[in-house]
Design an enzyme around this catalytic site. Structure first.
Site, mmCIF file in Angstrom:
data_model
loop_
_atom_site.group_PDB
_atom_site.id
_atom_site.type_symbol
_atom_site.label_atom_id
_atom_site.label_comp_id
_atom_site.label_asym_id
_atom_site.label_seq_id
_atom_site.Cartn_x
_atom_site.Cartn_y
_atom_site.Cartn_z
ATOM 1 N N VAL A 1 28.058 67.972 30.466
ATOM 2 C CA VAL A 1 26.573 67.743 30.669
ATOM 3 C C VAL A 1 26.203 66.348 30.040
ATOM 4 O O VAL A 1 25.144 66.062 30.254
ATOM 5 C CB VAL A 1 25.938 68.718 29.563
ATOM 6 C CG1 VAL A 1 26.232 70.146 30.018
ATOM 7 C CG2 VAL A 1 26.535 68.620 28.074
ATOM 8 N N TYR B 1 24.068 66.983 13.783
ATOM 9 C CA TYR B 1 23.967 68.308 14.382
ATOM 10 C C TYR B 1 22.519 68.736 14.304
ATOM 11 O O TYR B 1 21.920 69.111 15.337
ATOM 12 C CB TYR B 1 24.967 69.492 14.010
ATOM 13 C CG TYR B 1 24.779 70.657 14.674
ATOM 14 C CD1 TYR B 1 25.618 71.012 15.798
ATOM 15 C CD2 TYR B 1 23.983 71.693 13.915
ATOM 16 C CE1 TYR B 1 25.386 72.220 16.254
ATOM 17 C CE2 TYR B 1 23.963 73.017 14.577
ATOM 18 C CZ TYR B 1 24.833 73.171 15.827
ATOM 19 O OH TYR B 1 24.841 74.565 16.250
ATOM 20 N N LYS C 1 19.530 69.455 17.297
ATOM 21 C CA LYS C 1 18.907 70.624 17.737
ATOM 22 C C LYS C 1 17.486 70.745 17.331
ATOM 23 O O LYS C 1 16.586 71.315 17.858
ATOM 24 C CB LYS C 1 19.613 71.717 16.556
ATOM 25 C CG LYS C 1 21.181 71.972 17.017
ATOM 26 C CD LYS C 1 21.225 72.525 18.455
ATOM 27 C CE LYS C 1 22.725 72.928 18.806
ATOM 28 N NZ LYS C 1 22.796 73.692 20.041
ATOM 29 N N SER D 1 20.038 76.229 16.590
ATOM 30 C CA SER D 1 20.466 76.711 15.245
ATOM 31 C C SER D 1 19.280 76.811 14.274
ATOM 32 O O SER D 1 18.194 76.214 14.479
ATOM 33 C CB SER D 1 21.375 75.604 14.776
ATOM 34 O OG SER D 1 21.814 76.057 13.327
ATOM 35 N N GLY E 1 29.242 75.191 28.594
ATOM 36 C CA GLY E 1 30.465 75.344 27.594
ATOM 37 C C GLY E 1 30.883 76.798 27.268
ATOM 38 O O GLY E 1 31.094 77.334 26.330
ATOM 39 N N ALA E 2 31.174 77.284 28.480
ATOM 40 C CA ALA E 2 31.580 78.574 28.772
ATOM 41 C C ALA E 2 33.072 79.098 28.504
ATOM 42 O O ALA E 2 33.420 80.075 28.758
ATOM 43 C CB ALA E 2 30.997 79.281 29.893
ATOM 44 N N ARG F 1 34.905 78.942 25.883
ATOM 45 C CA ARG F 1 35.410 79.365 24.898
ATOM 46 C C ARG F 1 34.296 80.095 24.034
ATOM 47 O O ARG F 1 32.973 79.831 24.253
ATOM 48 C CB ARG F 1 36.158 78.558 24.167
ATOM 49 C CG ARG F 1 35.714 77.488 23.442
ATOM 50 C CD ARG F 1 36.544 76.479 22.652
ATOM 51 N NE ARG F 1 35.616 75.218 22.220
ATOM 52 C CZ ARG F 1 36.109 74.017 21.502
ATOM 53 N NH1 ARG F 1 37.296 74.347 21.144
ATOM 54 N NH2 ARG F 1 35.251 73.271 21.178
ATOM 55 N N ASN G 1 24.395 76.167 26.571
ATOM 56 C CA ASN G 1 25.216 76.402 25.176
ATOM 57 C C ASN G 1 26.215 75.297 24.747
ATOM 58 O O ASN G 1 26.432 75.237 23.519
ATOM 59 C CB ASN G 1 26.161 77.623 25.650
ATOM 60 C CG ASN G 1 27.210 78.015 24.545
ATOM 61 O OD1 ASN G 1 26.909 78.472 23.318
ATOM 62 N ND2 ASN G 1 28.493 77.706 24.900
#
Length: 250
Positions: free
Chosen positions: A79, A174, A178, A159, A28-29, A31, A105
């Site tokens: 992913v 979410y 996590k 998180s 996820g690189a 942005r 990420n």
């Protein structure tokens, strides 16, 4: 058991005597925090691989970093696609010969308007596919490369919302995904201790980027703790949950 230590300095630029610089992959690189983590690692002398679901996005982000003088390369990496993840691992091995650092990420679905009592479970399943099973399958695919490294590191971007100690309601997709990622962090750290692979979960805090929404702290501040975990010395902590280098309650 988590080992704690004083805030660490970056490990040496050469992670493997056979290579001139560490190889670090960030998912996820394209942005936000992922791109900022890749930029900081590049500034530390790492060869950075920018993983993104859309190859065009990965290429664009890598071009930006190369224009700034960094050694950056795109990697097509969704992913949620098991075959694609395995193919990415084979490509990294072919092109770069190994991997020293994996930063998981990529994440989706900050569903702040949902509640657990009436959540759309399809959204929960979708979040788990990216936020939990995505990092899990990525670790499995790249583990043979990480095991060859002299200083292997895995960083799972989590998180504080996943802290059971402080948990309330809201954002169920979410949050639950996590929580699972934190559990995976603990298990991997225990199982990979004999391989000297340090595995930690890092909360970047509320950052002014998607999905953190405007109004959070600068992306540089959120990225700093992730870079810290990615560059820990060999005596650094493993199996921990941190924000800004300080432990968070599970």
């Amino acid at each position: 058991m988590t080992r704690t230590t004083e805030p660490a300095t970056a490990r040496p630029a050469t992670a493997d005597p056979g290579r001139s610089a560490p190889i670090s992959l960030v998912t996820g690189a394209n942005r936000g925090i992922g791109r900022e983590v890749a930029r900081h690692l590049g500034l530390l002398g790492h060869t950075v691989l920018l993983g993104a679901r859309a190859v065009e996005s990965a290429e664009s982000a890598a071009r930006e970093l190369r224009a700034a003088g960094l050694d950056a390369h795109p990697v097509h990496l969704d992913v949620t696609d098991p075959a694609g993840v395995r193919h990415a691992a084979a490509e990294v091995e072919r092109r770069f010969g190994g991997l020293d650092t994996l930063v998981n990420n990529a994440a989706i679905s900050y569903d702040s308007r949902q509640r657990a009592t009436d959540a759309d479970l399809a959204v929960v399943v979708e979040a788990g596919e990216t936020n939990l099973y995505g990092p899990w399958r990525t670790v499995q695919a790249f583990l043979p490369l990480l095991r060859r490294s002299a200083h292997p590191r895995i960083v799972n971007v989590s998180s504080e919302a996943a802290s059971l100690t402080n948990m309330g309601g809201g954002a169920p997709a979410y949050t639950v995904s996590k929580v699972g990622l934190n559990a995976l962090t603990r298990m991997l750290a225990a199982e990979l201790r004999p391989d000297r692979i340090l595995v930690n979960a890092i909360c970047p805090g509320w950052v002014a980027t998607d999905p953190g929404r405007p109004g959070g702290r600068p992306v540089e501040a959120g990225a700093a703790g992730i870079v810290w975990a990615a560059t820990l010395p060999d005596a650094g902590p493993t199996g921990g949950f941190f924000r800004d280098t300080r432990p968070l309650p599970w």
